[in-house]
Motif scaffolding. Structure first.
Motif, PDB file in Angstrom:
ATOM      1  N   GLY A 183     -33.142  29.806  21.013  1.00 24.44           N
ATOM      2  CA  GLY A 183     -32.400  28.611  21.400  1.00 24.44           C
ATOM      3  C   GLY A 183     -33.172  27.765  22.397  1.00 24.44           C
ATOM      4  N   LYS A 184     -33.840  28.414  23.334  1.00 24.80           N
ATOM      5  CA  LYS A 184     -34.644  27.684  24.301  1.00 24.80           C
ATOM      6  C   LYS A 184     -35.872  27.072  23.633  1.00 24.80           C
ATOM      7  N   ARG A 185     -36.435  27.754  22.648  1.00 25.61           N
ATOM      8  CA  ARG A 185     -37.569  27.176  21.925  1.00 25.61           C
ATOM      9  C   ARG A 185     -37.121  25.921  21.168  1.00 25.61           C
ATOM     10  N   MET A 186     -35.897  25.934  20.639  1.00 27.18           N
ATOM     11  CA  MET A 186     -35.365  24.750  19.962  1.00 27.18           C
ATOM     12  C   MET A 186     -35.198  23.597  20.949  1.00 27.18           C
ATOM     13  N   LEU A 187     -34.724  23.892  22.161  1.00 27.90           N
ATOM     14  CA  LEU A 187     -34.582  22.845  23.166  1.00 27.90           C
ATOM     15  C   LEU A 187     -35.943  22.260  23.547  1.00 27.90           C
ATOM     16  N   CYS A 188     -36.959  23.112  23.609  1.00 27.51           N
ATOM     17  CA  CYS A 188     -38.316  22.648  23.862  1.00 27.51           C
ATOM     18  C   CYS A 188     -38.759  21.706  22.746  1.00 27.51           C
ATOM     19  N   ALA A 189     -38.508  22.107  21.503  1.00 33.30           N
ATOM     20  CA  ALA A 189     -38.888  21.280  20.356  1.00 33.30           C
ATOM     21  C   ALA A 189     -38.192  19.924  20.400  1.00 33.30           C
ATOM     22  N   LYS A 190     -36.906  19.918  20.736  1.00 33.60           N
ATOM     23  CA  LYS A 190     -36.157  18.656  20.816  1.00 33.60           C
ATOM     24  C   LYS A 190     -36.730  17.747  21.891  1.00 33.60           C
ATOM     25  N   SER A 191     -37.149  18.342  23.013  1.00 34.16           N
ATOM     26  CA  SER A 191     -37.715  17.510  24.072  1.00 34.16           C
ATOM     27  C   SER A 191     -39.081  16.947  23.661  1.00 34.16           C
ATOM     28  N   ILE A 192     -39.828  17.690  22.858  1.00 32.31           N
ATOM     29  CA  ILE A 192     -41.090  17.158  22.340  1.00 32.31           C
ATOM     30  C   ILE A 192     -40.821  15.950  21.452  1.00 32.31           C
ATOM     31  N   VAL A 193     -39.796  16.036  20.620  1.00 29.31           N
ATOM     32  CA  VAL A 193     -39.445  14.918  19.740  1.00 29.31           C
ATOM     33  C   VAL A 193     -39.096  13.681  20.565  1.00 29.31           C
ATOM     34  N   ASP A 194     -38.323  13.849  21.640  1.00 28.78           N
ATOM     35  CA  ASP A 194     -38.007  12.719  22.522  1.00 28.78           C
ATOM     36  C   ASP A 194     -39.290  12.075  23.049  1.00 28.78           C
ATOM     37  N   ASN A 195     -40.257  12.903  23.417  1.00 32.24           N
ATOM     38  CA  ASN A 195     -41.524  12.389  23.923  1.00 32.24           C
ATOM     39  C   ASN A 195     -42.345  11.704  22.833  1.00 32.24           C
ATOM     40  N   VAL A 196     -42.232  12.173  21.607  1.00 35.25           N
ATOM     41  CA  VAL A 196     -42.890  11.498  20.485  1.00 35.25           C
ATOM     42  C   VAL A 196     -42.379  10.070  20.366  1.00 35.25           C
ATOM     43  N   ILE A 197     -41.060   9.912  20.433  1.00 34.24           N
ATOM     44  CA  ILE A 197     -40.456   8.577  20.349  1.00 34.24           C
ATOM     45  C   ILE A 197     -40.965   7.694  21.480  1.00 34.24           C
ATOM     46  N   PHE A 198     -41.000   8.244  22.681  1.00 35.13           N
ATOM     47  CA  PHE A 198     -41.505   7.532  23.857  1.00 35.13           C
ATOM     48  C   PHE A 198     -42.957   7.099  23.648  1.00 35.13           C
ATOM     49  N   ALA A 199     -43.792   8.036  23.205  1.00 33.61           N
ATOM     50  CA  ALA A 199     -45.216   7.746  23.005  1.00 33.61           C
ATOM     51  C   ALA A 199     -45.427   6.679  21.941  1.00 33.61           C
ATOM     52  N   LYS A 200     -44.669   6.755  20.867  1.00 31.40           N
ATOM     53  CA  LYS A 200     -44.798   5.762  19.796  1.00 31.40           C
ATOM     54  C   LYS A 200     -44.399   4.373  20.289  1.00 31.40           C
ATOM     55  N   PHE A 225     -41.773  19.820  14.090  1.00 33.80           N
ATOM     56  CA  PHE A 225     -42.107  19.040  12.898  1.00 33.80           C
ATOM     57  C   PHE A 225     -40.917  18.935  11.942  1.00 33.80           C
ATOM     58  N   ASN A 226     -40.075  19.965  11.901  1.00 37.99           N
ATOM     59  CA  ASN A 226     -38.861  19.893  11.078  1.00 37.99           C
ATOM     60  C   ASN A 226     -37.894  18.840  11.635  1.00 37.99           C
ATOM     61  N   LEU A 227     -37.747  18.803  12.956  1.00 37.42           N
ATOM     62  CA  LEU A 227     -36.871  17.816  13.575  1.00 37.42           C
ATOM     63  C   LEU A 227     -37.386  16.397  13.341  1.00 37.42           C
ATOM     64  N   LEU A 228     -38.682  16.217  13.428  1.00 39.80           N
ATOM     65  CA  LEU A 228     -39.267  14.904  13.167  1.00 39.80           C
ATOM     66  C   LEU A 228     -38.975  14.460  11.736  1.00 39.80           C
ATOM     67  N   GLN A 229     -39.074  15.400  10.810  1.00 45.34           N
ATOM     68  CA  GLN A 229     -38.787  15.087   9.412  1.00 45.34           C
ATOM     69  C   GLN A 229     -37.307  14.747   9.222  1.00 45.34           C
ATOM     70  N   GLU A 230     -36.431  15.511   9.880  1.00 45.77           N
ATOM     71  CA  GLU A 230     -34.992  15.260   9.759  1.00 45.77           C
ATOM     72  C   GLU A 230     -34.616  13.878  10.291  1.00 45.77           C
ATOM     73  N   GLU A 231     -35.300  13.421  11.323  1.00 43.50           N
ATOM     74  CA  GLU A 231     -35.013  12.110  11.898  1.00 43.50           C
ATOM     75  C   GLU A 231     -35.845  10.997  11.258  1.00 43.50           C
ATOM     76  N   ASN A 232     -36.622  11.345  10.244  1.00 42.02           N
ATOM     77  CA  ASN A 232     -37.480  10.367   9.563  1.00 42.02           C
ATOM     78  C   ASN A 232     -38.441   9.680  10.537  1.00 42.02           C
ATOM     79  N   ILE A 233     -38.976  10.469  11.448  1.00 40.33           N
ATOM     80  CA  ILE A 233     -39.952   9.950  12.408  1.00 40.33           C
ATOM     81  C   ILE A 233     -41.347  10.257  11.866  1.00 40.33           C
ATOM     82  N   ASN A 234     -42.061   9.217  11.510  1.00 39.34           N
ATOM     83  CA  ASN A 234     -43.413   9.368  10.967  1.00 39.34           C
ATOM     84  C   ASN A 234     -44.417   9.291  12.105  1.00 39.34           C
ATOM     85  N   LEU A 235     -45.203  10.324  12.284  1.00 39.69           N
ATOM     86  CA  LEU A 235     -46.189  10.325  13.356  1.00 39.69           C
ATOM     87  C   LEU A 235     -47.292   9.302  13.118  1.00 39.69           C
ATOM     88  N   GLU A 236     -47.568   8.997  11.874  1.00 41.90           N
ATOM     89  CA  GLU A 236     -48.635   8.061  11.528  1.00 41.90           C
ATOM     90  C   GLU A 236     -49.936   8.487  12.212  1.00 41.90           C
TER      91      GLU A 236
END
Length: 302
Positions: free
Chosen positions: A93-110, A145-156
């Motif tokens: 569960g904590k690893r999932m929370l880590c993954a979710k926070s990475i996704v938030d940072n991906v959005i920020f970086a993009k 990477f699964n969360l990014l796919q679920e949210e249709n976030i393309n890293l490009e």
């Protein structure tokens, strides 16, 4: 040949962050220094002098945050992620929370137009087998990477990079190689810090550049004398980051090897935990500029 960025993390050892040194320079002064030294961009970090937005998905807050950079025509080359550091935790569960926070940072970086997002998902797991650590990190990255796919976030063209560092879960090169090969995603690569690699490979940094050919997504460049930075402060046992010429690393050979292995990413001038990041960033930038000029003119061949 390469674009050069200034690592704002050089100022994170200040009194209101890690508290190792007394400096507390305003972000505007640091950015003006980057402009004066003709850096192509900066690598940002969440600091007391320039904190990230509380909501990394808030476009209005992001636009306010980046204004000071863009007004100086400084590209935000990369983002040091502000994440929940549970990437190698035993609790899924904590690893999932880590993954979710990475996704938030991906959005920020993009939204900032960055080319890479650097992550440090967990501290070194000294009492756990390296294989277990690698499998936990792989699980966190797969969740990401699964969360990014679920949210249709393309890293490009945005790369996610993780640093091999003595005090981090990528605390040795075997873990790093296992994870980067097993995840087998073109947008996940190694952050190759020359000071850390010099320490971890006993001076075999050229061999490691060749070994990780095609898997290096970003460079942190600093000299190192083969020792750790000895301090009781947080992260005080990581490798020393020295001004070029103070350590044992042949920077000409480093850059020559990067050229020969077709590295095309950014090079960050890393002043991490240096007592004078202004001087360190100035000297190292001038040396790197001169070496790049020689490489372009064919003066040096590896």
């Amino acid at each position: 040949m390469w674009k050069i960025c200034l690592g704002i993390n050089g100022w994170s050892a200040g009194k209101n962050d890690l508290g190792i040194y007394e400096f507390h320079d305003p972000i505007e002064l640091i950015l003006d220094h980057a402009v004066e030294m003709k850096y192509d961009g900066v690598e940002i970090v969440d600091l007391s002098i320039d904190p990230y937005p509380s909501n990394l998905r808030d476009i209005n807050e992001i636009n306010k945050f980046k204004k000071k950079y863009f007004s100086r025509n400084l590209k935000i080359a990369g983002v040091q992620a502000k994440i929940l550091r549970w990437g190698a935790n035993a609790d899924e569960g904590k690893r999932m929370l880590c993954a979710k926070s990475i996704v938030d940072n991906v959005i920020f970086a993009k939204e900032l137009g960055a080319d890479y997002l650097a992550i440090w998902p967990d501290e070194k797991q000294a009492d756990i087998n390296d294989w277990v650590v690698a499998q936990r990190i792989l699980d966190t990255l797969r969740k990401t990477f699964n969360l990014l796919q679920e949210e249709n976030i393309n890293l490009e063209n945005l790369n996610i990079v993780e640093e091999t560092e003595p005090v981090e879960c990528f605390s040795n090169l075997t873990i790093a190689k296992t994870v980067v090969n097993d995840i087998n995603n073109p947008n996940f690569k190694i952050l190759f810090d020359t000071a850390h690699i010099n320490l971890l490979s006993n001076g075999g940094y050229i061999r490691k550049i060749k070994e990780f050919k095609g898997k290096i997504g970003h460079i942190h460049l600093a000299d190192n004398d083969g020792t750790r930075w000895n301090s009781s402060k947080t992260l005080g046992t990581s490798s020393k980051h020295l001004i070029i010429g103070e350590g044992d690393i042949n920077i000409m050979e480093i850059l020559g090897a990067l050229k020969d292995t077709n590295y095309t990413g950014w090079i960050q001038i890393d002043c991490w935990q240096n007592p004078n990041p202004f001087r360190c960033s100035e000297v190292n930038k001038k040396v790197v500029d001169a070496i790049i000029c020689d490489l372009q003119e064919g003066v040096y061949q590896l």
